[in-house]
Design a protein around this motif. Structure first.
Motif, PDB file in Angstrom:
ATOM      1  N   GLY A 233       6.034   5.933   5.709  1.00 38.95           N
ATOM      2  CA  GLY A 233       5.024   5.448   4.891  1.00 38.95           C
ATOM      3  C   GLY A 233       3.629   4.997   5.434  1.00 38.95           C
ATOM      4  N   LEU A 234       3.837   4.329   6.766  1.00 38.41           N
ATOM      5  CA  LEU A 234       2.822   3.757   7.297  1.00 38.41           C
ATOM      6  C   LEU A 234       1.821   4.601   7.896  1.00 38.41           C
ATOM      7  CD1 LEU A 234       2.410   0.896   8.587  1.00 38.41           C
ATOM      8  CD2 LEU A 234       3.046   1.784  10.851  1.00 38.41           C
ATOM      9  N   GLU A 235       2.334   6.079   8.212  1.00 37.36           N
ATOM     10  CA  GLU A 235       1.251   7.023   8.456  1.00 37.36           C
ATOM     11  C   GLU A 235       0.265   7.303   7.245  1.00 37.36           C
ATOM     12  OE1 GLU A 235       3.787  10.530   9.309  1.00 37.36           O
ATOM     13  OE2 GLU A 235       4.770   9.737  11.020  1.00 37.36           O
ATOM     14  N   GLN A 236       0.581   6.958   6.429  1.00 42.49           N
ATOM     15  CA  GLN A 236      -0.303   7.272   5.028  1.00 42.49           C
ATOM     16  C   GLN A 236      -1.010   5.763   4.931  1.00 42.49           C
ATOM     17  OE1 GLN A 236      -0.728  10.224   3.727  1.00 42.49           O
ATOM     18  NE2 GLN A 236       1.152  10.664   5.288  1.00 42.49           N
ATOM     19  N   ALA A 237      -0.852   4.697   5.475  1.00 44.23           N
ATOM     20  CA  ALA A 237      -1.649   3.278   5.173  1.00 44.23           C
ATOM     21  C   ALA A 237      -2.833   3.395   5.913  1.00 44.23           C
ATOM     22  CB  ALA A 237      -0.708   2.366   5.730  1.00 44.23           C
ATOM     23  N   LYS A 238      -3.875   4.132   5.262  1.00 47.64           N
ATOM     24  CA  LYS A 238      -5.040   4.257   6.105  1.00 47.64           C
ATOM     25  C   LYS A 238      -6.219   4.265   4.973  1.00 47.64           C
ATOM     26  CE  LYS A 238      -3.418   7.636   9.447  1.00 47.64           C
ATOM     27  NZ  LYS A 238      -3.432   8.867  10.153  1.00 47.64           N
ATOM     28  N   VAL A 239      -7.359   3.644   5.274  1.00 46.21           N
ATOM     29  CA  VAL A 239      -8.493   3.576   4.389  1.00 46.21           C
ATOM     30  C   VAL A 239      -8.747   4.879   3.735  1.00 46.21           C
ATOM     31  CG1 VAL A 239     -11.014   3.204   4.252  1.00 46.21           C
ATOM     32  CG2 VAL A 239      -9.514   1.751   5.756  1.00 46.21           C
ATOM     33  N   GLY A 240      -8.889   5.083   2.654  1.00 48.51           N
ATOM     34  CA  GLY A 240      -9.089   6.073   1.656  1.00 48.51           C
ATOM     35  C   GLY A 240      -7.957   6.938   1.149  1.00 48.51           C
ATOM     36  N   GLN A 241      -6.784   6.631   1.669  1.00 48.45           N
ATOM     37  CA  GLN A 241      -5.547   7.143   1.036  1.00 48.45           C
ATOM     38  C   GLN A 241      -5.275   6.568  -0.158  1.00 48.45           C
ATOM     39  OE1 GLN A 241      -5.412   9.919   3.242  1.00 48.45           O
ATOM     40  NE2 GLN A 241      -3.045   9.887   3.488  1.00 48.45           N
ATOM     41  N   HIS A 242      -4.346   7.066  -0.875  1.00 52.51           N
ATOM     42  CA  HIS A 242      -3.914   6.185  -2.217  1.00 52.51           C
ATOM     43  C   HIS A 242      -2.517   5.385  -1.702  1.00 52.51           C
ATOM     44  CE1 HIS A 242      -6.617   8.377  -5.344  1.00 52.51           C
ATOM     45  NE2 HIS A 242      -6.707   8.974  -4.162  1.00 52.51           N
ATOM     46  N   LEU A 243      -2.360   4.569  -2.578  1.00 51.72           N
ATOM     47  CA  LEU A 243      -0.996   3.756  -2.605  1.00 51.72           C
ATOM     48  C   LEU A 243       0.097   4.674  -2.661  1.00 51.72           C
ATOM     49  CD1 LEU A 243      -0.163   0.769  -2.093  1.00 51.72           C
ATOM     50  CD2 LEU A 243       0.004   0.712  -4.768  1.00 51.72           C
ATOM     51  N   GLY A 244      -0.102   5.785  -3.683  1.00 53.98           N
ATOM     52  CA  GLY A 244       1.279   6.613  -3.996  1.00 53.98           C
ATOM     53  C   GLY A 244       1.536   7.558  -2.870  1.00 53.98           C
ATOM     54  N   ASP A 245       0.498   7.725  -1.965  1.00 53.10           N
ATOM     55  CA  ASP A 245       0.804   8.541  -0.630  1.00 53.10           C
ATOM     56  C   ASP A 245       1.915   7.826   0.259  1.00 53.10           C
ATOM     57  OD1 ASP A 245      -1.471  10.160  -1.454  1.00 53.10           O
ATOM     58  OD2 ASP A 245      -2.981   9.466  -0.111  1.00 53.10           O
ATOM     59  N   ILE A 246       1.948   6.470   0.305  1.00 49.10           N
ATOM     60  CA  ILE A 246       2.831   5.616   1.229  1.00 49.10           C
ATOM     61  C   ILE A 246       4.270   6.072   0.275  1.00 49.10           C
ATOM     62  CG2 ILE A 246       3.371   3.360   1.734  1.00 49.10           C
ATOM     63  CD1 ILE A 246       0.595   2.447   1.831  1.00 49.10           C
ATOM     64  N   SER A 247       4.100   5.818  -0.946  1.00 49.40           N
ATOM     65  CA  SER A 247       5.314   5.789  -1.733  1.00 49.40           C
ATOM     66  C   SER A 247       6.041   7.016  -1.759  1.00 49.40           C
ATOM     67  CB  SER A 247       5.094   5.427  -3.308  1.00 49.40           C
ATOM     68  OG  SER A 247       4.618   4.034  -3.446  1.00 49.40           O
ATOM     69  N   ALA A 248       5.131   8.122  -1.715  1.00 47.78           N
ATOM     70  CA  ALA A 248       5.690   9.532  -1.836  1.00 47.78           C
ATOM     71  C   ALA A 248       6.371   9.863  -0.504  1.00 47.78           C
ATOM     72  CB  ALA A 248       4.575  10.406  -2.209  1.00 47.78           C
ATOM     73  N   ALA A 249       5.742   9.188   0.828  1.00 40.37           N
ATOM     74  CA  ALA A 249       6.111   9.567   2.116  1.00 40.37           C
ATOM     75  C   ALA A 249       7.473   8.954   2.281  1.00 40.37           C
ATOM     76  CB  ALA A 249       5.145   9.127   3.338  1.00 40.37           C
ATOM     77  N   ILE A 250       7.541   7.690   1.805  1.00 40.62           N
ATOM     78  CA  ILE A 250       8.929   7.131   1.962  1.00 40.62           C
ATOM     79  C   ILE A 250      10.138   7.587   1.011  1.00 40.62           C
ATOM     80  CG2 ILE A 250      10.009   4.871   1.366  1.00 40.62           C
ATOM     81  CD1 ILE A 250       7.499   3.295   1.989  1.00 40.62           C
ATOM     82  N   GLN A 251       9.652   8.106   0.001  1.00 36.54           N
ATOM     83  CA  GLN A 251      10.730   8.650  -0.654  1.00 36.54           C
ATOM     84  C   GLN A 251      11.144  10.101  -0.003  1.00 36.54           C
ATOM     85  OE1 GLN A 251       9.399   9.842  -4.722  1.00 36.54           O
ATOM     86  NE2 GLN A 251      11.670  10.059  -5.373  1.00 36.54           N
ATOM     87  N   LYS A 252      10.199  10.806   0.318  1.00 39.06           N
ATOM     88  CA  LYS A 252      10.465  12.175   0.919  1.00 39.06           C
ATOM     89  C   LYS A 252      11.324  12.149   2.085  1.00 39.06           C
ATOM     90  CE  LYS A 252       8.265  16.348   2.621  1.00 39.06           C
ATOM     91  NZ  LYS A 252       7.135  16.855   3.253  1.00 39.06           N
ATOM     92  N   HIS A 253      11.116  11.081   2.865  1.00 39.34           N
ATOM     93  CA  HIS A 253      12.099  11.201   4.002  1.00 39.34           C
ATOM     94  C   HIS A 253      13.554  10.483   3.781  1.00 39.34           C
ATOM     95  CE1 HIS A 253      12.952  10.698   8.415  1.00 39.34           C
ATOM     96  NE2 HIS A 253      13.373   9.698   8.355  1.00 39.34           N
TER      97      HIS A 253
END
Length: 249
Positions: free
Chosen positions: A134-154
């Motif tokens: 999830g942290l890999e997605q925690a960047k300016v311009g990304q969406h909050l859902g990008d963090i959530s989706a990455a966590i769930q997928k793993h």
């Protein structure tokens, strides 16, 4: 509304986060068969207060402990007790917060008590890994859902389930601020991440089904099927240079 922290506020949050990280490190050194979760609570409370801070959880909506101590099938919000004695093979999730100079830090770790089963060991490992996915997605311009989706997928690709009833959260002057941060969801959804956002990202992962229930004490949350659960959390600041973890030493 999502609060954007100033440079000064981020420095204060780093101090609070560091203290939480140090507290968890101290507790890790004390976790062993034969110690009670209440004893761990007292160690954490004394350490936090010795450093000029207040335990964030103590009396929060009536919670009696300075830490949440959640053993085996307890997912979160385990109340420290002299009756709960750790034994060889247990796992314990410790959630800890500290209020220092007006700002909170919040983090959780799941620790092994002596030698644990292969299943428990793998659960802890995948839970921690999912946070960093999830942290890999925690960047300016990304969406909050990008963090959530990455966590769930793993988590789900490794055969575990994601708790739905509880989420991560924003953090700052208040322990819980906007936004809510589910550990499941769809990429490209939710608010865009901006520099200065402070997020407590905290995957809660079950061996069995994701369903949980809250016990009669209105705090202790357990897996409905009685199978193991693990928890891993850090306070993260979104910056132009990437995510900054305040609670990881």
């Amino acid at each position: 509304m999502i609060n954007i922290k100033t440079a000064r506020e981020i420095e204060l949050m780093k101090n609070a986060g560091r203290l939480v990280g140090e507290t968890l490190k101290l507790l890790e050194s004390q976790i062993r068969p034969g110690i009670s979760t209440l004893a761990l609570d007292k160690i954490a409370e004394e350490f936090i207060m010795e450093h000029g801070a207040i335990p964030s959880f103590k009396n929060y909506n009536g919670f009696p402990g300075s830490i949440c101590a959640s053993v085996n099938h307890v997912v979160i919000h385990g109340i420290p007790s002299k009756a709960v004695i750790l034994k060889e093979g247990d796992i314990i999730s410790v959630d800890c917060g500290a209020l220092l100079q007006g700002f909170h830090g919040d983090a959780a770790r799941t620790f092994r008590v002596g030698q644990v089963s292969e299943e428990a060991d793998r659960l802890i490992k995948i839970t921690e890994e999912s946070f960093f996915k999830g942290l890999e997605q925690a960047k300016v311009g990304q969406h909050l859902g990008d963090i959530s989706a990455a966590i769930q997928k793993h988590i789900e690709s490794n055969g575990f389930s994601v708790v739905r009833d509880f989420t991560g959260h924003g953090i700052g002057r208040d322990l819980h601020e906007a936004p809510s941060i589910p550990n499941y969801g769809t990429a490209l959804r939710g608010p865009k991440l901006r520099a200065g956002m402070a997020l407590a990202i905290e995957p809660m992962v079950n061996v069995g089904l994701y369903h949980v229930k809250v016990l009669e004490d209105n705090w202790t949350t357990v897996t409905r099927d009685g199978k193991l659960s693990a928890h891993y959390e850090n306070t993260v600041i979104i910056t132009e240079d990437g995510p900054l973890i305040t609670t990881l030493l």
